[in-house]
Design an enzyme around this catalytic site. Structure first.
Site, PDB file in Angstrom:
ATOM      1  N   CYS A  63     -38.657 -78.636 -86.905  1.00 22.48           N
ATOM      2  CA  CYS A  63     -39.991 -78.467 -87.474  1.00 22.48           C
ATOM      3  C   CYS A  63     -41.016 -78.327 -86.354  1.00 22.48           C
ATOM      4  O   CYS A  63     -40.863 -78.898 -85.269  1.00 22.48           O
ATOM      5  CB  CYS A  63     -40.327 -79.666 -88.359  1.00 22.48           C
ATOM      6  N   ARG A  76     -45.320 -84.226 -83.860  1.00 25.28           N
ATOM      7  CA  ARG A  76     -44.691 -85.526 -83.610  1.00 25.28           C
ATOM      8  C   ARG A  76     -43.196 -85.395 -83.331  1.00 25.28           C
ATOM      9  O   ARG A  76     -42.482 -86.399 -83.311  1.00 25.28           O
ATOM     10  CB  ARG A  76     -44.904 -86.440 -84.819  1.00 25.28           C
ATOM     11  N   HIS A 127     -37.395 -84.028 -90.681  1.00 27.98           N
ATOM     12  CA  HIS A 127     -37.933 -85.363 -90.404  1.00 27.98           C
ATOM     13  C   HIS A 127     -38.645 -85.908 -91.635  1.00 27.98           C
ATOM     14  O   HIS A 127     -39.100 -85.158 -92.496  1.00 27.98           O
ATOM     15  CB  HIS A 127     -38.885 -85.341 -89.202  1.00 27.98           C
ATOM     16  N   CYS A 176     -42.844 -85.277 -93.461  1.00 24.79           N
ATOM     17  CA  CYS A 176     -43.026 -83.860 -93.127  1.00 24.79           C
ATOM     18  C   CYS A 176     -44.100 -83.235 -94.015  1.00 24.79           C
ATOM     19  O   CYS A 176     -44.001 -83.279 -95.246  1.00 24.79           O
ATOM     20  CB  CYS A 176     -41.706 -83.111 -93.292  1.00 24.79           C
ATOM     21  N   ASP A 198     -43.848 -79.642 -86.323  1.00 24.44           N
ATOM     22  CA  ASP A 198     -44.682 -80.841 -86.317  1.00 24.44           C
ATOM     23  C   ASP A 198     -44.878 -81.374 -84.891  1.00 24.44           C
ATOM     24  O   ASP A 198     -43.913 -81.488 -84.126  1.00 24.44           O
ATOM     25  CB  ASP A 198     -44.023 -81.915 -87.190  1.00 24.44           C
TER      26      ASP A 198
END
Length: 219
Positions: free
Chosen positions: A45, A49, A101, A104, A47
């Site tokens: 992803c 993080r 994750h 999400c 993302d």
């Protein structure tokens, strides 16, 4: 609001890190520049993080990476397909990791309809996963559990999608396909959860008659 580093600070960090690496190994960057032979293709992803090198504790040169919103294996995305082909045909990676994750945003957008425009179109396949498993997901006890379970189902679905690509099927026929793994990163703990997805049916599929369909489930 979380503080973030300025561009100047990031460049200073880079110079400090580069100096530390050269101090440890004078040939570090010379060796790195010679080429890559990573054993892993990571599909994850976008993302912020998800700093995979930190979570996985790996060095530059060990992972070939493709990232997009909600770690999709999109069969019409030429960017993804180019990465997949290069990883298998040229880098000859030994493993492909599809990693989602918990927490999400793409999963949340698909389940709760919290976005619009291109992102809404992009997460439509995840919304379809939810609709196919609606009764099971709706019976889960709370919102977080529903979102996290859908994140796991999404990884399983994307693993299945890999085997719909001609790139992977051709590699299977020639007995040189990488092993495929489905993971979910738990942001609450920093731990990786291996979903232990069986792909054996897909490995058998290329030698089956064309009329047969592989037995694969995502639930």
């Amino acid at each position: 609001m979380m503080d973030y580093q300025s561009i100047e600070q990031i460049l200073q960090n880079n110079r400090r890190w580069a100096a530390q690496q050269k101090q440890k190994n004078a040939n570090y960057f010379t060796n790195l520049a010679r080429g890559q032979k990573p054993p892993y293709l990571y599909i994850g992803c976008s993302d912020s993080r998800m700093p995979l090198t930190q979570f996985m504790q790996v060095e530059p040169g060990e992972i070939f990476v493709h990232r997009n919103i909600a770690n999709q294996v999109c069969l019409t995305d030429i960017n993804f397909l180019s990465v997949l082909e290069y990883a298998i045909e040229h880098l000859q990676v030994a493993h492909i990791i599809v990693c989602g994750h918990y927490c999400c945003g793409g999963i949340k957008a698909a389940l709760e309809g919290t976005t619009s425009g291109l992102v809404d179109s992009w997460v439509t396949p995840i919304r379809e996963i939810y609709l196919e498993n609606k009764e099971e997901i709706d019976n889960l006890p709370n919102r977080d559990t529903k979102l996290n379970y859908l994140a796991e189902l999404n990884v399983k679905f994307q693993v299945k999608n890999l085997y719909h690509t001609a790139i992977v099927r051709n590699a299977l026929r020639e007995n040189r396909a990488p092993r495929v793994h489905g993971w979910v990163l738990d942001l609450y703990s920093g731990l990786i959860k291996d979903l232990d997805i069986s792909t054996e049916a897909w490995h058998l599929y290329p030698s089956c008659p064309a009329s047969q369909k592989p037995l694969v489930t995502i639930g």
